[in-house]
Design an enzyme around this catalytic site. Sequence first.
Site, PDB file in Angstrom:
ATOM      1  N   ARG A 233     -25.654 -13.080 -24.387  1.00 18.65           N
ATOM      2  CA  ARG A 233     -26.862 -13.188 -23.560  1.00 18.65           C
ATOM      3  C   ARG A 233     -26.767 -12.107 -22.490  1.00 18.65           C
ATOM      4  O   ARG A 233     -25.674 -11.813 -21.989  1.00 18.65           O
ATOM      5  CB  ARG A 233     -26.971 -14.567 -22.896  1.00 18.65           C
ATOM      6  N   ASP A 257     -27.527  -5.889 -27.510  1.00 15.98           N
ATOM      7  CA  ASP A 257     -28.625  -6.521 -28.257  1.00 15.98           C
ATOM      8  C   ASP A 257     -29.418  -7.443 -27.337  1.00 15.98           C
ATOM      9  O   ASP A 257     -30.448  -7.981 -27.738  1.00 15.98           O
ATOM     10  CB  ASP A 257     -28.062  -7.325 -29.438  1.00 15.98           C
ATOM     11  N   GLU A 262     -34.779  -9.402 -20.326  1.00  9.82           N
ATOM     12  CA  GLU A 262     -35.492  -9.058 -21.571  1.00  9.82           C
ATOM     13  C   GLU A 262     -36.797  -9.833 -21.765  1.00  9.82           C
ATOM     14  O   GLU A 262     -37.674  -9.393 -22.508  1.00  9.82           O
ATOM     15  CB  GLU A 262     -34.583  -9.275 -22.786  1.00  9.82           C
ATOM     16  N   HIS A 294     -32.749  -7.819 -29.217  1.00  8.69           N
ATOM     17  CA  HIS A 294     -32.370  -9.187 -29.587  1.00  8.69           C
ATOM     18  C   HIS A 294     -32.641  -9.443 -31.076  1.00  8.69           C
ATOM     19  O   HIS A 294     -33.337 -10.388 -31.449  1.00  8.69           O
ATOM     20  CB  HIS A 294     -33.112 -10.207 -28.714  1.00  8.69           C
TER      21      HIS A 294
END
Length: 323
Positions: A233, A257, A262, A294
Amino acid sequence: MKVAFFSAKKYEVEIFKQSNQKSSLEFHFFESRLTEQTAQLAKGHHAVCCFVNDVLDAPVLRILADLNIKYIALRCAGYNNIDLNAAQNLGLQVFRVPEYSPYAVAEHATALLLTLNRKIHRAHNRVRELNFALDGLVGFDLHGKTVGVIGTGKIGRVFATIMKGFGCRVLAFDPHPNTDLKIDIEYVTLNEIYRNSDVLSLHCPLNEHTRYLLNEQAFGQMKRNAILINTGRGAIIDTKALINALKTHQIGGACLDVYEEEEGIFFNDQSIEGIEDDILARLTTFPNVLITSHQAFLTKEALANIATTTIQNLERTQIPALV
Ligand code: NAI
């Protein structure tokens, strides 16, 4: 049962429709992210189905409870985006998909590492422009390197196994070490991981202990050529401290990622509008930073498992609720 499905994307709508042919559930797909402004879309439904960047804080949960929503089905493993205490107090039952494919995420972490280290993304762009020069594309052998893994749950242990396959030494940190692991990894302290890892991959959940775990002090201890991978995360990393570490060459690069801010950016096409987030914009300018939006979970197998488990959760035939 009528289910309001938020943050619906084409690639999952198809799979949910296919998987739902035999159930009594009626999904209504909304492209909008669940927020205080969009929560009214859930009116007339019994359940909402949400993903990682839907907002499930106390005010939104209150609106859902007032709309007579009874169940919240998360289409993800992590549940840091929901206020579980508020959900419990409001009598909302919350389900998640605890495991859909640890391979999807661990393999994506590996893909990011190989791409950044061997500069595949840059090489691909060059060759398309008929530039066949190799300058600036030097990487390093993974074989013989030390890989740190923070969090050796389902995903961390698959990633550790893949790294062992490359001939790496694996160091790990986890407050609950896994005693059943069939591979040879060494549990050490966080400081030892920071000091010794050539590659460091984050596979722990986001919680009060892991928020900003990777901060200025951690970066200060890391090897100057170390590559950091985050598929966990975003807020496990203090992004401003990361930018500073990259600017001062304290670490060798980062594969991300996930990003702490985000929500509202990742999963959307911002190519015309641009982005207002200056920190993310700065991150995209580093040649030694690779960012995906993500997408680590995004395999056919994972999507099929997410759909099946979510439907079972909503029919309450499968896994116990979180609350
Ligand atoms: P898991 O629950 O199987 O494993 C998590 C491990 O982290 C456990 O062994 C736990 O003891 C450990 N842990 C807890 N607190 C820790 C701490 N303070 N320091 C180090 N380790 C700690 O979870 P799983 O399935 O392996 O997933 C890990 C995380 O990956 C999820 O919480 C989620 O945030 C993220 N994830 C990201 C995806 C993506 O698409 N990028 C997809 C799926 C999960």
